[in-house]
Write a protein that holds these residues in place. Structure first.
Motif, PDB file in Angstrom:
ATOM      1  N   THR A 197      -7.557  -1.372  -0.130  1.00  0.00           N
ATOM      2  CA  THR A 197      -7.437  -0.869   1.239  1.00  0.00           C
ATOM      3  C   THR A 197      -8.313   0.361   1.472  1.00  0.00           C
ATOM      4  N   TRP A 198      -8.807   0.950   0.378  1.00  0.00           N
ATOM      5  CA  TRP A 198      -9.741   2.077   0.488  1.00  0.00           C
ATOM      6  C   TRP A 198     -10.473   2.236  -0.834  1.00  0.00           C
ATOM      7  N   ILE A 199     -11.537   3.037  -0.807  1.00  0.00           N
ATOM      8  CA  ILE A 199     -12.351   3.276  -2.003  1.00  0.00           C
ATOM      9  C   ILE A 199     -12.400   4.771  -2.276  1.00  0.00           C
ATOM     10  N   ALA A 200     -12.136   5.145  -3.514  1.00  0.00           N
ATOM     11  CA  ALA A 200     -12.277   6.526  -3.966  1.00  0.00           C
ATOM     12  C   ALA A 200     -13.652   6.682  -4.590  1.00  0.00           C
ATOM     13  N   ALA A 201     -14.353   7.777  -4.263  1.00  0.00           N
ATOM     14  CA  ALA A 201     -15.707   7.994  -4.778  1.00  0.00           C
ATOM     15  C   ALA A 201     -15.873   9.419  -5.275  1.00  0.00           C
ATOM     16  N   ASP A 202     -16.355   9.533  -6.502  1.00  0.00           N
ATOM     17  CA  ASP A 202     -16.735  10.821  -7.074  1.00  0.00           C
ATOM     18  C   ASP A 202     -18.256  10.784  -7.186  1.00  0.00           C
ATOM     19  N   TRP A 203     -18.945  11.469  -6.267  1.00  0.00           N
ATOM     20  CA  TRP A 203     -20.397  11.333  -6.121  1.00  0.00           C
ATOM     21  C   TRP A 203     -21.053  12.647  -6.522  1.00  0.00           C
ATOM     22  N   MET A 261      -9.100   0.892  -4.498  1.00  0.00           N
ATOM     23  CA  MET A 261      -7.747   1.427  -4.553  1.00  0.00           C
ATOM     24  C   MET A 261      -6.791   0.648  -3.650  1.00  0.00           C
ATOM     25  N   SER A 262      -5.558   0.539  -4.092  1.00  0.00           N
ATOM     26  CA  SER A 262      -4.496   0.023  -3.231  1.00  0.00           C
ATOM     27  C   SER A 262      -3.969   1.160  -2.378  1.00  0.00           C
ATOM     28  N   ALA A 263      -3.172   0.834  -1.384  1.00  0.00           N
ATOM     29  CA  ALA A 263      -2.613   1.857  -0.510  1.00  0.00           C
ATOM     30  C   ALA A 263      -1.726   2.832  -1.270  1.00  0.00           C
ATOM     31  N   SER A 264      -1.109   2.364  -2.340  1.00  0.00           N
ATOM     32  CA  SER A 264      -0.206   3.214  -3.122  1.00  0.00           C
ATOM     33  C   SER A 264      -0.937   4.086  -4.133  1.00  0.00           C
ATOM     34  N   GLY A 265      -2.257   3.913  -4.264  1.00  0.00           N
ATOM     35  CA  GLY A 265      -3.020   4.725  -5.201  1.00  0.00           C
ATOM     36  C   GLY A 265      -3.262   4.071  -6.542  1.00  0.00           C
ATOM     37  N   THR A 266      -3.045   2.777  -6.638  1.00  0.00           N
ATOM     38  CA  THR A 266      -3.318   2.044  -7.876  1.00  0.00           C
ATOM     39  C   THR A 266      -4.785   1.648  -7.941  1.00  0.00           C
TER      40      THR A 266
END
Length: 293
Positions: free
Chosen positions: A7-13, A23-28
């Protein structure tokens, strides 16, 4: 669940690499990917394609990003937030059609900035509610951060990593510190300088002289150099860590060296996994962003 359920993407750029997590909505974490498309090799108009290449098989969902992507040379400059303040700002900076960048932090006096570390700090605090003390984030530019009541009160940057790289790569000590490691040599370096940091420059050349005259092994010289520099850093930052609860956020050997050096000064510190802190911080930022949209 798979990456197609993200449901979203985490990025460390950062400067050298782009790391993303579906990522899932719950942070998985459902999937992860990495490329060498860091800020240092991208023109401003190349960021969208770099992100799309790495996430081509994932849903086109919102991206929450931290790091040098928000620098003046990055995709979109995310203005610094002034301390004292919570590590995460409510105002993320949009970039492209789906990316939102977390701002860094700034300090007016003495002048200092951070970008990327604020997300790790936020993640650590999310995982450790109510924690007060000092957080050390070792790296090329190590950060010492005073935390109270969920806010970054002040911070200090020390260029120990840069100094180590410059000395071992571009001074006469490059002939004496080629490779290897010696724990006892590191401990001696810390002890030699922490009570008299003004003697640091003189202690450095002794490493070369001992190699020439006494056969000091490169591994011992390299380790003692690291100890001298980290010891000088601990002396400079003593007002931060003395008598405080301390967390060191970082993976592997470098963070362990800081923990060992602090322990030798009767200042126990807890080592924290950097990736876990980063993901927890990005998740916290996503939830705050989601609540506002």
């Amino acid at each position: 669940m798979t990456a197609s359920d993200a449901t979203w993407i985490a990025a460390d750029w950062g400067t050298t690499n782009l790391r993303v997590w579906a990522m899932s909505a719950s942070g998985t974490v459902l999937a992860a990917a990495t490329s060498d498309d860091g800020m240092g090799r991208l023109a401003r108009d190349a960021y969208p394609a770099a992100l799309d290449r790495l996430t081509a098989d994932w849903p086109r969902v919102p991206v929450i990003a931290c790091g040098m992507v928000g620098s003046r040379q990055g995709w979109a400059e995310a203005a610094y937030t002034a301390v004292p303040c919570p590590p995460l700002s409510d105002n993320l900076t949009p970039a492209g059609d789906r990316t939102h960048i977390i701002p860094g932090l700034k300090q007016a006096s003495p002048a200092d900035v951070m970008r990327g570390e604020e997300t790790q700090i936020a993640g650590f605090l999310a995982l450790n509610p109510g924690w007060d003390g000092v957080i050390c984030l070792p790296g090329t530019h190590t950060k010492w951060v005073h935390i109270s009541a969920g806010e970054v009160v002040s911070f200090q940057t020390v260029m120990t990593g840069d100094l180590f790289a410059a000395i071992t790569g571009h001074t006469v000590l490059r002939h004496s510190t080629a490779a290897g490691w010696d724990d006892a040599g590191f401990a001696q370096g810390v002890e030699d300088v922490i009570s008299r940091p003004e003697k640091l420059a003189a202690r450095l050349f002794a490493l070369r002289a001992e190699g020439l005259l006494d056969g000091l092994p490169d591994a011992t010289a390299r380790s003692r150099l690291s100890g001298l520099l980290i010891g000088a850093e601990l002396a400079a930052t003593k007002p931060y860590w003395l008598g405080q609860q301390i967390a060191v956020i970082g993976a592997g050997t470098l963070a362990g060296l800081y923990v060992a050096a602090l322990a030798a000064q009767s200042a126990p510190a807890t080592q924290v996994n950097a990736d876990r802190a980063t993901l927890a911080g990005l998740t916290a930022a996503y939830r705050r962003w989601k609540d506002q949209t």
